[in-house]
Design a protein around this motif. Sequence first.
Motif, PDB file in Angstrom:
ATOM      1  N   GLY A  49      46.474  22.741  66.066  1.00  0.00           N
ATOM      2  CA  GLY A  49      47.846  22.339  66.316  1.00  0.00           C
ATOM      3  C   GLY A  49      48.585  23.343  67.177  1.00  0.00           C
ATOM      4  N   ARG A  50      48.225  24.607  67.054  1.00  0.00           N
ATOM      5  CA  ARG A  50      48.898  25.639  67.840  1.00  0.00           C
ATOM      6  C   ARG A  50      48.459  25.643  69.282  1.00  0.00           C
ATOM      7  NH1 ARG A  50      52.046  28.901  65.487  1.00  0.00           N
ATOM      8  NH2 ARG A  50      52.084  28.958  63.220  1.00  0.00           N
ATOM      9  N   ARG A  51      47.198  25.281  69.494  1.00  0.00           N
ATOM     10  CA  ARG A  51      46.736  25.397  70.892  1.00  0.00           C
ATOM     11  C   ARG A  51      46.624  24.040  71.567  1.00  0.00           C
ATOM     12  NH1 ARG A  51      40.863  27.710  71.223  1.00  0.00           N
ATOM     13  NH2 ARG A  51      40.330  25.687  72.092  1.00  0.00           N
ATOM     14  N   VAL A  52      47.210  23.040  70.933  1.00  0.00           N
ATOM     15  CA  VAL A  52      47.140  21.708  71.525  1.00  0.00           C
ATOM     16  C   VAL A  52      47.862  21.722  72.874  1.00  0.00           C
ATOM     17  CG1 VAL A  52      49.244  20.714  70.597  1.00  0.00           C
ATOM     18  CG2 VAL A  52      47.232  19.291  70.845  1.00  0.00           C
ATOM     19  N   GLU A  53      47.295  21.027  73.861  1.00  0.00           N
ATOM     20  CA  GLU A  53      47.936  20.956  75.166  1.00  0.00           C
ATOM     21  C   GLU A  53      48.290  19.508  75.461  1.00  0.00           C
ATOM     22  OE1 GLU A  53      45.472  22.863  78.085  1.00  0.00           O
ATOM     23  OE2 GLU A  53      45.595  24.791  77.035  1.00  0.00           O
ATOM     24  N   ALA A  54      49.578  19.241  75.461  1.00  0.00           N
ATOM     25  CA  ALA A  54      50.039  17.889  75.773  1.00  0.00           C
ATOM     26  C   ALA A  54      49.793  17.633  77.259  1.00  0.00           C
ATOM     27  CB  ALA A  54      51.500  17.747  75.426  1.00  0.00           C
TER      28      ALA A  54
END
Lengths: 225, 272
Positions: free
Chosen positions: B266-271
């Motif tokens: 969740g922290r490194r998710v890239e939209a």
Amino acid sequence: MIHVDNVSKVYRTRFGPRTVLDRINLRLEPGRHVGILGRNGAGKSTLIRLLSGAEMPTSGRIHRGMSVSWPLAFGGAFQTNLTGLDNLKFICRIYGVDHRPLLPFVEEFTELGTYFKEPVSHYSMGMVTRLAFALSMAIEFDCFLIDEAMVVGDKRFHDRCHVELFQKRRDRAFILVTHDADVIRLYCQRACVLHGGRLFEFDTVDAAYAFYESQPAPAPAPVSA
Amino acid sequence: MSTDLGVSRQAGAPSLGRSLVIQARVIRALLLRELITRFGRRNLGLLWLVVEPMLFTLGVAALWTAVGASQGSNLPIVAFAITGYSSVLVWRNTVTHCVNAIHQNLNLLYHRNVRVLDVFAARILLEIAGATASFAVLSAIFVGVDAMASPDDLLKVLAGWLLLCWFGAALGLAVGAASAFNEIVTRIWAPVAYLLFPLSGAAFMVDALPRAGQQVVLLFPMVHGVEMVRDGFFGDSVRTHYDLGYMATFSLLLTLVGLLLLRVAGRRVEAQ
């Protein structure tokens, strides 16, 4: 009050880490309008994603003392095999709002007619944009995030958007990201320039614009040398 | 007031109670969206959620009946197949729908109330509900027409089933979160699920295996769940082997690993 505190964002690429935002600071008081100028690729959209909370900063923190919208007119969250009405209901459920009182506004603004109950995949570009904008207006926020590039349409559509946003919701805070200084001049009290990953703050829009114009186009990313 | 919308979740710390209200609302919205998206409103609509696993189970029951595949037990094949295959579906479908769940819902993360955990919660709940309903309906029908004896100990069936659900949810979290880090996980899940099936206890009774085989097979947590469900269903007519503690501990650890992976993901998710 929104407080962006020393925020950096680094993306991993095949050529190693790439710093898109470098120790950025920004404050926004309720009801104030700030414009952010930046060339293509300057990191405007990244900043919007961080502010909206879609992504987390690599370092630093963002404090939101007021409710912040999703990027205005962002239609990417549409489920295209659902109808416009389904998408409205979904957004309303997420934010805990009754969708029924909003129907007249959304139907009037989108001018979708019977298409409102057709899957979004059958819509034209213009219809999707109108729906996206109307849904953005359906939920009330203290602060709106606006990426000017997302609001594409003809002049009449632009005018109607501006009425909804800058007249009817003038008391809200805005963060307006654009490469068009005229829009900022019209609506913002102050402006910043995003350049080379850094954010430069100016007291007046004219000072910001002068700085923006004086900057050479950014060199291509050093890694591609 | 816009501040009542719960949109300012990080504006000050909302109370735990408020957070839970928002989370329940978001999960409900995601559930409904998923239902309409996947099953639509045409023909059976959301009944497909139950009908699809039922068709699978019925097909397998018919197949096993045809080849007489109730190795190592004197049980009626239909009952054997329904308890066994339903138990597979509950964890396999859950994981399959969790794989790539983050990627498929990236754009929803622009809505600040939607967290990656909510996306998983909605999908897990949906799959478990579908598999559970399918198992319940099929059991009821076959018991109704006397093709199957009614459960010997319903509570035991429920307990075994709940454990299988928990295991499925935990595995779904872990594999789904891991798939956000590397697409290899997505590619590998299908063959792994296929290979796990013969080892999962669905198609054999542990008691029928040689001692060494039993020890190996009982390392797989889902085997314990199936055995327990069958113990509950068939009572003393079969000998079952399972260890509640082992399966619960395994599921607990897997849940923790899953939540941890999800947090990092969740922290490194890239939209986009």
